[in-house]
Design a protein around this motif. Sequence first.
Motif, PDB file in Angstrom:
ATOM      1  N   SER A  46      34.513  17.303  49.453  1.00 25.78           N
ATOM      2  CA  SER A  46      34.853  18.549  48.768  1.00 25.78           C
ATOM      3  C   SER A  46      33.638  19.453  48.685  1.00 25.78           C
ATOM      4  CB  SER A  46      35.333  18.259  47.344  1.00 25.78           C
ATOM      5  OG  SER A  46      36.612  17.694  47.349  1.00 25.78           O
ATOM      6  N   ALA A  47      33.900  20.748  48.728  1.00 24.84           N
ATOM      7  CA  ALA A  47      32.842  21.733  48.529  1.00 24.84           C
ATOM      8  C   ALA A  47      32.553  21.856  47.031  1.00 24.84           C
ATOM      9  CB  ALA A  47      33.272  23.077  49.098  1.00 24.84           C
ATOM     10  N   ILE A  48      31.329  22.243  46.717  1.00 25.19           N
ATOM     11  CA  ILE A  48      30.900  22.401  45.325  1.00 25.19           C
ATOM     12  C   ILE A  48      31.856  23.330  44.575  1.00 25.19           C
ATOM     13  CG2 ILE A  48      29.051  23.271  43.821  1.00 25.19           C
ATOM     14  CD1 ILE A  48      28.048  20.834  45.225  1.00 25.19           C
ATOM     15  N   GLY A  49      32.206  24.449  45.164  1.00 22.98           N
ATOM     16  CA  GLY A  49      33.103  25.404  44.520  1.00 22.98           C
ATOM     17  C   GLY A  49      34.471  24.813  44.229  1.00 22.98           C
ATOM     18  N   ASP A  50      34.969  23.981  45.145  1.00 22.02           N
ATOM     19  CA  ASP A  50      36.267  23.336  44.927  1.00 22.02           C
ATOM     20  C   ASP A  50      36.200  22.339  43.776  1.00 22.02           C
ATOM     21  OD1 ASP A  50      37.246  24.786  47.080  1.00 22.02           O
ATOM     22  OD2 ASP A  50      36.965  23.144  48.518  1.00 22.02           O
ATOM     23  N   ILE A  51      35.098  21.608  43.691  1.00 19.30           N
ATOM     24  CA  ILE A  51      34.912  20.652  42.594  1.00 19.30           C
ATOM     25  C   ILE A  51      34.871  21.414  41.272  1.00 19.30           C
ATOM     26  CG2 ILE A  51      33.365  18.922  41.580  1.00 19.30           C
ATOM     27  CD1 ILE A  51      32.351  18.438  44.526  1.00 19.30           C
ATOM     28  N   ALA A  52      34.123  22.512  41.246  1.00 16.63           N
ATOM     29  CA  ALA A  52      34.020  23.326  40.025  1.00 16.63           C
ATOM     30  C   ALA A  52      35.389  23.849  39.611  1.00 16.63           C
ATOM     31  CB  ALA A  52      33.040  24.480  40.255  1.00 16.63           C
ATOM     32  N   GLU A  71      20.516  11.996  44.399  1.00 20.79           N
ATOM     33  CA  GLU A  71      19.215  11.357  44.237  1.00 20.79           C
ATOM     34  C   GLU A  71      19.351   9.939  43.696  1.00 20.79           C
ATOM     35  OE1 GLU A  71      17.163  14.155  41.758  1.00 20.79           O
ATOM     36  OE2 GLU A  71      16.671  15.476  43.450  1.00 20.79           O
ATOM     37  N   GLN A  72      20.407   9.682  42.904  1.00 21.85           N
ATOM     38  CA  GLN A  72      20.656   8.340  42.362  1.00 21.85           C
ATOM     39  C   GLN A  72      21.404   7.453  43.350  1.00 21.85           C
ATOM     40  OE1 GLN A  72      22.683   8.740  38.591  1.00 21.85           O
ATOM     41  NE2 GLN A  72      21.036   9.913  37.676  1.00 21.85           N
ATOM     42  N   GLY A  73      21.753   7.993  44.510  1.00 24.16           N
ATOM     43  CA  GLY A  73      22.451   7.210  45.527  1.00 24.16           C
ATOM     44  C   GLY A  73      23.942   7.078  45.315  1.00 24.16           C
ATOM     45  N   ILE A  74      24.501   7.896  44.457  1.00 24.40           N
ATOM     46  CA  ILE A  74      25.943   7.832  44.177  1.00 24.40           C
ATOM     47  C   ILE A  74      26.717   8.729  45.133  1.00 24.40           C
ATOM     48  CG2 ILE A  74      27.707   8.368  42.451  1.00 24.40           C
ATOM     49  CD1 ILE A  74      25.652   7.447  40.327  1.00 24.40           C
ATOM     50  N   PHE A  75      26.177   9.909  45.421  1.00 24.60           N
ATOM     51  CA  PHE A  75      26.839  10.853  46.321  1.00 24.60           C
ATOM     52  C   PHE A  75      26.079  10.975  47.622  1.00 24.60           C
ATOM     53  CE2 PHE A  75      28.837  13.785  42.835  1.00 24.60           C
ATOM     54  CZ  PHE A  75      29.856  12.871  42.641  1.00 24.60           C
ATOM     55  N   GLN A  76      26.807  11.373  48.636  1.00 27.05           N
ATOM     56  CA  GLN A  76      26.185  11.814  49.872  1.00 27.05           C
ATOM     57  C   GLN A  76      26.694  13.228  50.131  1.00 27.05           C
ATOM     58  OE1 GLN A  76      27.461   8.916  52.724  1.00 27.05           O
ATOM     59  NE2 GLN A  76      29.407   9.934  53.126  1.00 27.05           N
ATOM     60  N   VAL A  77      25.849  14.046  50.715  1.00 25.86           N
ATOM     61  CA  VAL A  77      26.232  15.419  50.984  1.00 25.86           C
ATOM     62  C   VAL A  77      26.060  15.702  52.469  1.00 25.86           C
ATOM     63  CG1 VAL A  77      25.678  16.235  48.660  1.00 25.86           C
ATOM     64  CG2 VAL A  77      23.953  16.335  50.438  1.00 25.86           C
ATOM     65  N   SER A  78      26.861  16.626  52.962  1.00 31.76           N
ATOM     66  CA  SER A  78      26.765  17.048  54.355  1.00 31.76           C
ATOM     67  C   SER A  78      27.115  18.525  54.425  1.00 31.76           C
ATOM     68  CB  SER A  78      27.703  16.224  55.229  1.00 31.76           C
ATOM     69  OG  SER A  78      29.045  16.381  54.798  1.00 31.76           O
ATOM     70  N   GLN A  79      26.756  19.113  55.528  1.00 35.60           N
ATOM     71  CA  GLN A  79      27.074  20.513  55.735  1.00 35.60           C
ATOM     72  C   GLN A  79      28.480  20.612  56.315  1.00 35.60           C
ATOM     73  OE1 GLN A  79      24.253  22.353  58.331  1.00 35.60           O
ATOM     74  NE2 GLN A  79      24.527  24.367  57.406  1.00 35.60           N
ATOM     75  N   ASP A  80      29.252  21.568  55.829  1.00 39.33           N
ATOM     76  CA  ASP A  80      30.602  21.789  56.332  1.00 39.33           C
ATOM     77  C   ASP A  80      30.503  22.261  57.781  1.00 39.33           C
ATOM     78  OD1 ASP A  80      33.174  22.696  56.948  1.00 39.33           O
ATOM     79  OD2 ASP A  80      33.508  23.534  54.959  1.00 39.33           O
ATOM     80  N   PRO A  81      31.107  21.522  58.746  1.00 36.76           N
ATOM     81  CA  PRO A  81      31.004  21.926  60.149  1.00 36.76           C
ATOM     82  C   PRO A  81      31.697  23.266  60.442  1.00 36.76           C
ATOM     83  CG  PRO A  81      32.463  20.020  59.908  1.00 36.76           C
ATOM     84  CD  PRO A  81      31.863  20.301  58.569  1.00 36.76           C
ATOM     85  N   ARG A  82      32.673  23.636  59.596  1.00 35.90           N
ATOM     86  CA  ARG A  82      33.390  24.902  59.797  1.00 35.90           C
ATOM     87  C   ARG A  82      32.676  26.081  59.153  1.00 35.90           C
ATOM     88  NH1 ARG A  82      38.649  22.938  57.146  1.00 35.90           N
ATOM     89  NH2 ARG A  82      37.033  21.790  56.102  1.00 35.90           N
ATOM     90  N   ASP A  83      31.866  25.804  58.136  1.00 38.70           N
ATOM     91  CA  ASP A  83      31.155  26.864  57.427  1.00 38.70           C
ATOM     92  C   ASP A  83      29.830  26.291  56.950  1.00 38.70           C
ATOM     93  OD1 ASP A  83      30.145  28.824  55.766  1.00 38.70           O
ATOM     94  OD2 ASP A  83      31.978  29.088  54.608  1.00 38.70           O
ATOM     95  N   GLY A  84      28.782  26.538  57.701  1.00 37.36           N
ATOM     96  CA  GLY A  84      27.472  25.961  57.430  1.00 37.36           C
ATOM     97  C   GLY A  84      26.883  26.309  56.083  1.00 37.36           C
ATOM     98  N   ARG A  85      27.472  27.282  55.386  1.00 31.58           N
ATOM     99  CA  ARG A  85      26.958  27.653  54.064  1.00 31.58           C
ATOM    100  C   ARG A  85      27.462  26.716  52.980  1.00 31.58           C
ATOM    101  NH1 ARG A  85      29.464  33.364  53.974  1.00 31.58           N
ATOM    102  NH2 ARG A  85      31.053  32.049  54.894  1.00 31.58           N
ATOM    103  N   ARG A  86      28.517  25.965  53.268  1.00 31.68           N
ATOM    104  CA  ARG A  86      29.139  25.096  52.248  1.00 31.68           C
ATOM    105  C   ARG A  86      28.605  23.671  52.353  1.00 31.68           C
ATOM    106  NH1 ARG A  86      35.066  25.917  50.865  1.00 31.68           N
ATOM    107  NH2 ARG A  86      35.260  23.884  51.817  1.00 31.68           N
ATOM    108  N   THR A  87      28.353  23.075  51.198  1.00 32.18           N
ATOM    109  CA  THR A  87      27.937  21.674  51.121  1.00 32.18           C
ATOM    110  C   THR A  87      29.148  20.836  50.749  1.00 32.18           C
ATOM    111  OG1 THR A  87      25.712  22.293  50.417  1.00 32.18           O
ATOM    112  CG2 THR A  87      26.438  20.058  49.882  1.00 32.18           C
ATOM    113  N   LEU A  88      29.381  19.784  51.505  1.00 31.06           N
ATOM    114  CA  LEU A  88      30.491  18.876  51.220  1.00 31.06           C
ATOM    115  C   LEU A  88      29.947  17.639  50.528  1.00 31.06           C
ATOM    116  CD1 LEU A  88      32.460  19.133  54.584  1.00 31.06           C
ATOM    117  CD2 LEU A  88      32.736  20.483  52.489  1.00 31.06           C
ATOM    118  N   VAL A  89      30.680  17.165  49.537  1.00 34.94           N
ATOM    119  CA  VAL A  89      30.226  16.054  48.705  1.00 34.94           C
ATOM    120  C   VAL A  89      31.219  14.900  48.803  1.00 34.94           C
ATOM    121  CG1 VAL A  89      29.548  15.369  46.367  1.00 34.94           C
ATOM    122  CG2 VAL A  89      29.291  17.755  47.087  1.00 34.94           C
TER     123      VAL A  89
END
Length: 155
Positions: A46-52, A71-89
């Motif tokens: 999910s994107a940060i905005g969608d989670i919010a 940082e605590q190793g609970i989440f991993q993040v990646s860049q949205d391949p369709r929109d490089g400005r969005r972070t996926l969690v």
Amino acid sequence: MNIAELHRLVRVLREIASSSTGYTGDRQMSAGMVAIVQDVTGHPDSAIGDIAERTGLAQSFVSKTVVRLREQGIFQVSQDPRDGRRTLVAVRPGSAARKQVPDTSMPIEEGVRAVFPELTDAQMNRIMLGLSVLADEILGDRTPEPRISPQRART
């Protein structure tokens, strides 16, 4: 009800929520953190905005919390391949996220009893009904009205 009473009520509801989730110990999570982890668990990548939007939390809080949980190793993040400005969690595979986050689908009756151990069944039923009506009116789509379980009944 006035503003002062509302603030007191919110404090009591937070105490009930904490008691209901059984959150004691070193790695306590705030209610916001719990909401974010549960949302990401149910909606991977999910994107940060969608989670919010789904949690009703401020996007800045979600963003900061995602960084902290990454940082605590609970989440991993990646860049949205369709929109490089969005972070996926997503929850990191093998992380302890599910162990750290309480099952918040459980009824709150035990939490209410922990905060107010002297309640009669009639008082408990009125409180549970009132909270259920309040949640229905404010939160909308919810499960049926809670009922006090017979094995927990007190007089």
